[in-house]
Design an enzyme around this catalytic site. Sequence first.
Site, mmCIF file in Angstrom:
data_model
loop_
_atom_site.group_PDB
_atom_site.id
_atom_site.type_symbol
_atom_site.label_atom_id
_atom_site.label_comp_id
_atom_site.label_asym_id
_atom_site.label_seq_id
_atom_site.Cartn_x
_atom_site.Cartn_y
_atom_site.Cartn_z
ATOM 1 N N SER A 1 39.419 -31.725 -46.374
ATOM 2 C CA SER A 1 37.738 -32.500 -47.374
ATOM 3 C C SER A 1 38.858 -33.200 -48.567
ATOM 4 O O SER A 1 39.954 -32.845 -48.731
ATOM 5 C CB SER A 1 37.433 -31.509 -48.487
ATOM 6 N N TYR B 1 36.926 -23.761 -52.898
ATOM 7 C CA TYR B 1 36.993 -24.136 -52.188
ATOM 8 C C TYR B 1 38.133 -25.923 -52.297
ATOM 9 O O TYR B 1 38.759 -26.021 -50.839
ATOM 10 C CB TYR B 1 35.779 -25.428 -52.563
HETATM 11 P P1 NDP Z 1 27.590 -27.173 -42.805
HETATM 12 O O1 NDP Z 1 26.882 -26.368 -43.409
HETATM 13 O O2 NDP Z 1 26.493 -27.880 -41.778
HETATM 14 O O3 NDP Z 1 27.948 -26.404 -41.236
HETATM 15 C C1 NDP Z 1 29.207 -25.355 -41.184
HETATM 16 C C2 NDP Z 1 29.059 -24.613 -40.033
HETATM 17 O O4 NDP Z 1 30.674 -24.168 -39.985
HETATM 18 C C3 NDP Z 1 28.097 -24.500 -39.722
HETATM 19 O O5 NDP Z 1 28.380 -24.721 -37.957
HETATM 20 C C4 NDP Z 1 28.349 -22.976 -39.312
HETATM 21 O O6 NDP Z 1 27.900 -21.932 -38.346
HETATM 22 C C5 NDP Z 1 29.855 -22.622 -39.281
HETATM 23 N N1 NDP Z 1 29.998 -21.443 -40.622
HETATM 24 C C6 NDP Z 1 30.194 -21.342 -41.269
HETATM 25 N N2 NDP Z 1 30.700 -19.622 -41.915
HETATM 26 C C7 NDP Z 1 31.390 -19.752 -40.591
HETATM 27 C C8 NDP Z 1 31.652 -18.470 -40.131
HETATM 28 N N3 NDP Z 1 31.586 -16.953 -41.322
HETATM 29 N N4 NDP Z 1 31.299 -17.723 -38.705
HETATM 30 C C9 NDP Z 1 31.251 -19.112 -38.219
HETATM 31 N N5 NDP Z 1 30.995 -20.530 -38.587
HETATM 32 C C10 NDP Z 1 30.549 -20.193 -39.609
HETATM 33 O O7 NDP Z 1 28.543 -27.731 -43.138
HETATM 34 P P2 NDP Z 1 28.984 -29.261 -43.009
HETATM 35 O O8 NDP Z 1 28.927 -29.397 -41.312
HETATM 36 O O9 NDP Z 1 29.644 -30.131 -43.906
HETATM 37 O O10 NDP Z 1 31.171 -28.785 -43.111
HETATM 38 C C11 NDP Z 1 32.397 -28.273 -41.588
HETATM 39 C C12 NDP Z 1 32.930 -28.609 -42.300
HETATM 40 O O11 NDP Z 1 33.387 -30.244 -42.899
HETATM 41 C C13 NDP Z 1 33.643 -27.971 -43.581
HETATM 42 O O12 NDP Z 1 34.959 -27.148 -43.718
HETATM 43 C C14 NDP Z 1 33.386 -28.192 -45.038
HETATM 44 O O13 NDP Z 1 34.081 -27.445 -46.064
HETATM 45 C C15 NDP Z 1 34.463 -29.619 -44.426
HETATM 46 N N6 NDP Z 1 33.520 -30.406 -45.404
HETATM 47 C C16 NDP Z 1 32.479 -30.882 -45.745
HETATM 48 C C17 NDP Z 1 32.161 -31.991 -46.048
HETATM 49 C C18 NDP Z 1 30.421 -32.595 -46.822
HETATM 50 O O14 NDP Z 1 30.328 -33.299 -47.867
HETATM 51 N N7 NDP Z 1 29.608 -31.755 -46.274
HETATM 52 C C19 NDP Z 1 32.875 -32.963 -46.984
HETATM 53 C C20 NDP Z 1 34.087 -32.532 -46.516
HETATM 54 C C21 NDP Z 1 34.760 -31.574 -46.049
HETATM 55 P P3 NDP Z 1 26.859 -20.854 -38.337
HETATM 56 O O15 NDP Z 1 26.615 -20.748 -40.491
HETATM 57 O O16 NDP Z 1 25.858 -20.911 -37.465
HETATM 58 O O17 NDP Z 1 27.997 -20.201 -37.842
HETATM 59 C C1 8X3 Z 2 33.207 -31.105 -49.710
HETATM 60 C C2 8X3 Z 2 33.201 -32.470 -50.751
HETATM 61 O O1 8X3 Z 2 33.560 -33.042 -52.854
HETATM 62 O O2 8X3 Z 2 31.550 -31.865 -52.602
HETATM 63 O O3 8X3 Z 2 34.097 -31.043 -48.961
HETATM 64 O O4 8X3 Z 2 34.356 -31.518 -52.329
HETATM 65 S S1 8X3 Z 2 33.110 -31.678 -52.188
#
Ligand code: NDP
Ligand code: 8X3
Length: 250
Positions: free
Chosen positions: A137, A150
């Site tokens: 991120s 985080y």
């Molecule tokens: P979502 O919440 O849409 O997706 C997160 C995914 O992670 C889900 O499929 C969830 O599946 C899975 N997950 C979470 N906890 C568990 C667990 N304990 N076991 C198995 N699977 C798990 O968020 P994003 O798509 O945005 O996030 C994906 C990645 O991108 C993350 O690592 C996030 O930190 C990162 N990210 C997101 C950003 C944003 O602004 N959205 C920016 C930068 C990075 P389920 O709940 O079915 O288990």
């Molecule tokens: C997710 C982006 O700016 O919410 O990783 O931390 S921010």
Amino acid sequence: MNGKVAWITGATSGFGAATVERFVAGGWRVVASGRRAERLQQLVARHGADRVHALAFDIRDEAAMRSAHAALPADFAGIDLLVNNAGLALGTAPAQQADLAPWKQMIVTNVTALVTLSRLLLPTLIERKGAIVNISSTASTYPYPGGNVYGGTKAFVSQFSLGLRADLHGTGVRVTSVEPGMAETEFTLVRTGGDQAASDRLYAGAQPITASDVADTLWWIANLPPHLNVNRIELMPVNQSFGAFQVHRQ
Ligand code: NDP
Ligand code: 8X3
């Protein structure tokens, strides 16, 4: 089909779900993991069991991860690409007010599970001269109030990616840290404990990154010629940039 297999964690929503669609459309087989079994089953129903293999388990559960891996059918066992995407942020409380339980959940999910799955798949990835893409991120580099643990977990992910590059020197395995800024997924819904209005407010009018933007980036990385490695790539919406340092005055 091109005979390649990607294991995409966090495939039930956001970046992971969009990446499954992108790679299946591009002819890959996909191992799709996450906790929400019904969403994984929808992927299998849509694309067929010969294209998507669903693994429903909590990624924090090492025994479940190991048995899911050990039981992979032959067509899905030769992993060429690991996308370590599963992860979450919980809350935005300042460190001095935050609860320890959500901090620990972020560390175990974003860090411990990611290194565990990476270690488990490294022998196969080395054998196949494969690739690892870790979803970090912008929070790994740029701190903000309430980002404390985080951001710390994502800094680990970025630095671990570079460390893997060093250790995997000479193996042909590629490693990339993908570092997105604000993207509209279920991320903020999860972070706020299910507050849809708060999530909508955050993204309103901002034209955030979309999940398919990220999936397209991962597709580009996976299809680079084998002599090229993107070490890290940072993505932001045009409408997001940097603010000034804070100054506290007496
Ligand atoms: P979502 O919440 O849409 O997706 C997160 C995914 O992670 C889900 O499929 C969830 O599946 C899975 N997950 C979470 N906890 C568990 C667990 N304990 N076991 C198995 N699977 C798990 O968020 P994003 O798509 O945005 O996030 C994906 C990645 O991108 C993350 O690592 C996030 O930190 C990162 N990210 C997101 C950003 C944003 O602004 N959205 C920016 C930068 C990075 P389920 O709940 O079915 O288990
Ligand atoms: C997710 C982006 O700016 O919410 O990783 O931390 S921010």
